[in-house]
Motif scaffolding. Structure first.
Motif, mmCIF file in Angstrom:
data_model
loop_
_atom_site.group_PDB
_atom_site.id
_atom_site.type_symbol
_atom_site.label_atom_id
_atom_site.label_comp_id
_atom_site.label_asym_id
_atom_site.label_seq_id
_atom_site.Cartn_x
_atom_site.Cartn_y
_atom_site.Cartn_z
ATOM 1 N N VAL A 146 0.676 -0.903 -0.054
ATOM 2 C CA VAL A 146 0.007 0.260 -0.140
ATOM 3 C C VAL A 146 0.750 1.178 0.144
ATOM 4 N N HIS A 147 1.800 1.400 0.975
ATOM 5 C CA HIS A 147 2.893 2.664 0.294
ATOM 6 C C HIS A 147 3.500 2.857 -1.423
ATOM 7 N N ASP A 148 3.379 1.688 -1.637
ATOM 8 C CA ASP A 148 4.048 2.454 -3.261
ATOM 9 C C ASP A 148 2.326 2.947 -3.473
ATOM 10 N N LEU A 149 1.472 2.398 -2.997
ATOM 11 C CA LEU A 149 0.544 3.002 -3.795
ATOM 12 C C LEU A 149 0.195 4.922 -3.413
ATOM 13 N N ARG A 150 0.322 5.025 -2.675
ATOM 14 C CA ARG A 150 0.202 5.987 -1.868
ATOM 15 C C ARG A 150 1.489 6.516 -2.722
ATOM 16 N N CYS A 151 2.397 6.169 -2.545
ATOM 17 C CA CYS A 151 3.659 7.446 -3.308
ATOM 18 C C CYS A 151 2.718 7.989 -4.229
ATOM 19 N N ALA A 152 2.450 6.975 -5.308
ATOM 20 C CA ALA A 152 2.000 7.012 -6.447
ATOM 21 C C ALA A 152 0.762 8.269 -6.355
ATOM 22 N N ARG A 153 0.365 8.137 -5.687
ATOM 23 C CA ARG A 153 -0.676 9.396 -5.263
ATOM 24 C C ARG A 153 -0.421 10.522 -5.520
ATOM 25 N N ALA A 154 0.829 10.826 -3.871
ATOM 26 C CA ALA A 154 1.881 12.005 -3.242
ATOM 27 C C ALA A 154 2.275 12.188 -4.938
ATOM 28 N N ILE A 155 2.504 12.433 -6.292
ATOM 29 C CA ILE A 155 2.583 12.741 -6.730
ATOM 30 C C ILE A 155 1.568 12.931 -8.444
ATOM 31 N N GLY A 156 0.718 12.699 -8.040
ATOM 32 C CA GLY A 156 0.022 12.630 -8.766
ATOM 33 C C GLY A 156 -0.086 11.586 -10.213
ATOM 34 N N ALA A 157 0.819 10.168 -9.786
ATOM 35 C CA ALA A 157 1.150 9.072 -10.746
ATOM 36 C C ALA A 157 -0.660 8.498 -10.949
ATOM 37 N N VAL A 158 0.401 6.479 -11.651
ATOM 38 C CA VAL A 158 -0.536 6.352 -12.228
ATOM 39 C C VAL A 158 -0.266 4.480 -10.621
ATOM 40 N N PRO A 159 -1.064 4.495 -10.642
ATOM 41 C CA PRO A 159 -1.057 3.826 -8.883
ATOM 42 C C PRO A 159 -0.792 2.326 -10.251
ATOM 43 N N VAL A 160 -0.029 1.062 -9.479
ATOM 44 C CA VAL A 160 -0.408 -0.172 -10.483
ATOM 45 C C VAL A 160 0.427 -1.583 -9.069
#
Ligand SMILES: [Mg+2]
Length: 230
Positions: A180-194
């Motif tokens: 989940v940390h990776d997915l939240r990282c994606a959100r933090a920079i407006g990137a696409v979480p996979v």
């Protein structure tokens, strides 16, 4: 490059490789070298967190103040132990389909591969070099300075900006990870979480973060990316 490229950020542990616990073992070895007889506390959570956050917790549970100088010594001992703990674990492995997917992505003209990991930089490249994957990643964000992994995400984006000398388009940035940390990282920079299910997290736990996709293995990754420009 005139148009912003596609940027694919990869987590390391549970996403590209399984070190069979070599990272954790090297951390514990570093702790006992720093403080012989220290009791590390079983409750420290390693998955998906930055090495700095893990180091702080390990030191505190052993009764050691995690001041910056002590953390630096801890990281030095960790980096010295890591080649040994990797070599001691022949069961460590590259996760399914990773080499061919990285090779294929590297050959796309408009795609940049980068790291977005809680590992400290030296630890990240030691692990990747052990498994023959270091050459795929010219830049990235690492856990040396940050407790909060979302700060690593911002640092990773900045590293790509410097590497490309242009502004990445967050909507063309993908963050691939097993927690989940990776997915939240994606959100933090407006990137696409996979999310990818090759680590320890369960699919339902990852689904709560509403990732763009949940992959069984990285073999399914390339079809998610925008088609390469000729
Ligand atoms: Mg991971």
């Amino acid at each position: 490059m005139v148009k912003p490229p596609t940027v694919v950020f990869f987590d390391i542990d549970g996403t590209l490789i399984d070190t069979a616990g070599a990272g954790r073992a090297a951390m514990l070895r570093a702790l006992s070298r720093l403080s012989p007889g220290a009791s590390p506390g079983e409750a420290v959570d390693f998955a998906g967190r930055t090495d700095r956050a893990i180091a702080h917790d390990l030191l505190r549970t052993a009764g050691i103040s995690p001041d910056p100088d002590t953390v630096e010594v801890f990281f030095q001992f960790y980096c010295e132990a890591l080649p040994e703990t990797l070599a001691e674990r022949p069961e460590g492995r590259v996760l399914p389909h990773v080499p061919e997917v990285l090779e294929s992505l590297r050959n796309r003209p408009d795609t940049v591969l980068a790291l977005l990991t809680g590992n400290i930089r030296r630890g990240a490249y030691t692990k990747l070099a052990h498994f023959g994957l270091a050459r795929y990643f010219p830049c990235g964000g690492f856990g040396d300075r940050f407790v909060d992994r979302r700060m690593v995400a911002r640092d990773a984006l900045e590293a790509v900006r410097r590497f490309l000398s242009c502004e990445p388009d967050p909507q063309r940035c993908f963050v691939i990870g097993d927690t989940v940390h990776d997915l939240r990282c994606a959100r933090a920079i407006g990137a696409v979480p996979v999310a990818v299910l090759t680590g320890w997290a369960q699919a339902n736990e990852l689904a709560k973060e509403k990732p763009h996709a949940v992959l069984e293995t990285l073999a399914e990754l390339e079809q998610l990316l925008p088609p390469p420009k000729p």
